[in-house]
Design a protein around this motif. Structure first.
Motif, PDB file in Angstrom:
ATOM      1  N   ASP A 121       7.091 -11.758  -7.387  1.00 44.89           N
ATOM      2  CA  ASP A 121       6.617 -12.805  -8.292  1.00 44.89           C
ATOM      3  C   ASP A 121       7.575 -13.997  -8.282  1.00 44.89           C
ATOM      4  O   ASP A 121       7.147 -15.152  -8.235  1.00 44.89           O
ATOM      5  N   GLY A 122       8.865 -13.715  -8.289  1.00 45.36           N
ATOM      6  CA  GLY A 122       9.857 -14.791  -8.237  1.00 45.36           C
ATOM      7  C   GLY A 122       9.758 -15.600  -6.958  1.00 45.36           C
ATOM      8  O   GLY A 122       9.870 -16.821  -6.968  1.00 45.36           O
ATOM      9  N   CYS A 123       9.543 -14.918  -5.840  1.00 42.26           N
ATOM     10  CA  CYS A 123       9.399 -15.628  -4.559  1.00 42.26           C
ATOM     11  C   CYS A 123       8.160 -16.500  -4.540  1.00 42.26           C
ATOM     12  O   CYS A 123       8.183 -17.615  -4.055  1.00 42.26           O
ATOM     13  N   LEU A 124       7.067 -15.986  -5.087  1.00 41.43           N
ATOM     14  CA  LEU A 124       5.834 -16.769  -5.141  1.00 41.43           C
ATOM     15  C   LEU A 124       6.009 -18.006  -6.013  1.00 41.43           C
ATOM     16  O   LEU A 124       5.573 -19.094  -5.681  1.00 41.43           O
ATOM     17  N   VAL A 140       8.699  -1.798 -10.132  1.00 39.34           N
ATOM     18  CA  VAL A 140       8.782  -2.955 -11.026  1.00 39.34           C
ATOM     19  C   VAL A 140       9.736  -4.002 -10.436  1.00 39.34           C
ATOM     20  O   VAL A 140       9.446  -5.202 -10.452  1.00 39.34           O
ATOM     21  N   MET A 141      10.860  -3.562  -9.889  1.00 38.86           N
ATOM     22  CA  MET A 141      11.817  -4.499  -9.295  1.00 38.86           C
ATOM     23  C   MET A 141      11.193  -5.236  -8.110  1.00 38.86           C
ATOM     24  O   MET A 141      11.357  -6.440  -7.954  1.00 38.86           O
ATOM     25  N   HIS A 186       0.845  -1.202   0.000  1.00 38.78           N
ATOM     26  CA  HIS A 186       0.000   0.000   0.000  1.00 38.78           C
ATOM     27  C   HIS A 186       0.879   1.249   0.000  1.00 38.78           C
ATOM     28  O   HIS A 186       0.663   2.174  -0.797  1.00 38.78           O
ATOM     29  N   LYS A 187       1.878   1.283   0.878  1.00 39.59           N
ATOM     30  CA  LYS A 187       2.791   2.433   0.928  1.00 39.59           C
ATOM     31  C   LYS A 187       3.594   2.546  -0.359  1.00 39.59           C
ATOM     32  O   LYS A 187       3.815   3.647  -0.868  1.00 39.59           O
ATOM     33  N   LEU A 188       4.017   1.415  -0.898  1.00 37.85           N
ATOM     34  CA  LEU A 188       4.825   1.411  -2.113  1.00 37.85           C
ATOM     35  C   LEU A 188       4.079   2.071  -3.272  1.00 37.85           C
ATOM     36  O   LEU A 188       4.665   2.823  -4.053  1.00 37.85           O
ATOM     37  N   PHE A 189       2.793   1.819  -3.391  1.00 40.82           N
ATOM     38  CA  PHE A 189       2.051   2.316  -4.543  1.00 40.82           C
ATOM     39  C   PHE A 189       1.289   3.616  -4.290  1.00 40.82           C
ATOM     40  O   PHE A 189       0.682   4.154  -5.199  1.00 40.82           O
ATOM     41  N   THR A 190       1.308   4.106  -3.051  1.00 38.07           N
ATOM     42  CA  THR A 190       0.621   5.382  -2.805  1.00 38.07           C
ATOM     43  C   THR A 190       1.589   6.539  -2.588  1.00 38.07           C
ATOM     44  O   THR A 190       1.249   7.678  -2.839  1.00 38.07           O
ATOM     45  N   VAL A 191       2.799   6.245  -2.126  1.00 36.28           N
ATOM     46  CA  VAL A 191       3.782   7.301  -1.880  1.00 36.28           C
ATOM     47  C   VAL A 191       4.495   7.632  -3.194  1.00 36.28           C
ATOM     48  O   VAL A 191       4.974   6.753  -3.893  1.00 36.28           O
ATOM     49  N   SER A 241      10.036  12.289  -6.049  1.00 37.52           N
ATOM     50  CA  SER A 241      10.249  13.363  -7.031  1.00 37.52           C
ATOM     51  C   SER A 241      10.723  12.807  -8.374  1.00 37.52           C
ATOM     52  O   SER A 241      10.459  13.389  -9.409  1.00 37.52           O
ATOM     53  N   ASP A 242      11.412  11.680  -8.369  1.00 35.90           N
ATOM     54  CA  ASP A 242      11.924  11.089  -9.604  1.00 35.90           C
ATOM     55  C   ASP A 242      10.973   9.971 -10.046  1.00 35.90           C
ATOM     56  O   ASP A 242      11.033   8.849  -9.546  1.00 35.90           O
ATOM     57  N   THR A 243      10.092  10.265 -10.974  1.00 32.59           N
ATOM     58  CA  THR A 243       9.077   9.308 -11.413  1.00 32.59           C
ATOM     59  C   THR A 243       9.700   8.063 -12.028  1.00 32.59           C
ATOM     60  O   THR A 243       9.244   6.950 -11.792  1.00 32.59           O
ATOM     61  N   PHE A 244      10.772   8.256 -12.826  1.00 31.10           N
ATOM     62  CA  PHE A 244      11.418   7.106 -13.460  1.00 31.10           C
ATOM     63  C   PHE A 244      11.968   6.141 -12.414  1.00 31.10           C
ATOM     64  O   PHE A 244      11.734   4.937 -12.493  1.00 31.10           O
ATOM     65  N   GLN A 245      12.684   6.660 -11.406  1.00 27.73           N
ATOM     66  CA  GLN A 245      13.239   5.811 -10.353  1.00 27.73           C
ATOM     67  C   GLN A 245      12.114   5.150  -9.547  1.00 27.73           C
ATOM     68  O   GLN A 245      12.229   4.009  -9.133  1.00 27.73           O
ATOM     69  N   ASP A 246      11.029   5.892  -9.339  1.00 26.54           N
ATOM     70  CA  ASP A 246       9.877   5.380  -8.599  1.00 26.54           C
ATOM     71  C   ASP A 246       9.300   4.154  -9.313  1.00 26.54           C
ATOM     72  O   ASP A 246       9.074   3.122  -8.708  1.00 26.54           O
ATOM     73  N   VAL A 247       9.071   4.275 -10.603  1.00 25.19           N
ATOM     74  CA  VAL A 247       8.503   3.170 -11.393  1.00 25.19           C
ATOM     75  C   VAL A 247       9.483   2.008 -11.457  1.00 25.19           C
ATOM     76  O   VAL A 247       9.106   0.839 -11.309  1.00 25.19           O
ATOM     77  N   LYS A 248      10.751   2.318 -11.671  1.00 28.34           N
ATOM     78  CA  LYS A 248      11.783   1.277 -11.746  1.00 28.34           C
ATOM     79  C   LYS A 248      11.825   0.469 -10.443  1.00 28.34           C
ATOM     80  O   LYS A 248      11.866  -0.769 -10.462  1.00 28.34           O
ATOM     81  N   PHE A 249      11.786   1.144  -9.313  1.00 28.04           N
ATOM     82  CA  PHE A 249      11.818   0.461  -8.024  1.00 28.04           C
ATOM     83  C   PHE A 249      10.584  -0.421  -7.843  1.00 28.04           C
ATOM     84  O   PHE A 249      10.676  -1.564  -7.395  1.00 28.04           O
TER      85      PHE A 249
END
Length: 186
Positions: free
Chosen positions: A179-182, A172-173, A154-159, A162-170
């Protein structure tokens, strides 16, 4: 053991291999009353040669623990009380219930096979079927773990950062790692 034959066709090779396999099994069966647990293990994998490599590998790892204690004992001399003492010693040495259960499963599989092959009349582990190590242990899950994970995502996707690219990259990682753990847990 590996069976090698010389043949002109695949059909002939299959026939010769089956003949040699039967001879090997008959040799074991003829001495069934003298057969040890080690010999039974060899016969088991000779007959069940279609097992997955990982299954066989896991079985053999578990068997390595019991082999020094029971490997050279004749099947007719295996007693329930001896197995009970063995599993009690594993517990007293701090071995986990799942560790004990894996060993129990492998030996039980071999002894059930021995009964089916007519080497013994009764599987001595059957009398231990009520023991804790005879049953698969329940996985221990922290009841608050689901809430913690939910709050994290919830925090990951609501916060926003300032750097949108880094935000999206993080994000996705993190999703790929989850997904790999599951998938690994499946």
């Amino acid at each position: 053991p590996t069976i090698k034959v010389l043949a002109r066709t695949q059909k002939e090779a299959d026939f010769l291999i089956e003949q040699e396999r039967r001879k090997l099994v008959e040799t074991f069966n003829a001495s069934g009353k003298l057969m040890t647990l080690n010999q039974l293990r060899v016969e088991y994998y000779t007959i069940k040669d279609g097992l997955k490599a990982t299954t066989k590998s896991t079985d053999l790892q578990s068997y390595e623990v019991i082999e020094p204690h029971f490997g050279n004992v004749r099947l007719i001399d295996l007693k329930t009380d001896d197995f009970r003492l063995f599993f009690d010693s594993l517990k007293s040495r701090g071995r986990s219930l799942s560790y004990q259960h894996n060993i129990y499963k492998v030996v039980n599989k071999y002894l059930n096979f021995a009964v089916k092959q007519g080497h013994i009349n009764y599987n001595p582990l059957l009398r231990l079927s009520d023991a804790a190590y005879a049953k698969a242990p329940e996985p221990k899950v922290d009841p608050t773990l689901v809430d913690k994970i939910s709050n994290f995502f919830h925090k990951l996707f609501t916060v926003k950062t300032s750097d949108t690219f880094q935000d999206v990259k993080f994000k996705v990682m993190v999703l790929l790692a989850a997904d790999g753990c599951l998938r690994r847990g499946e």
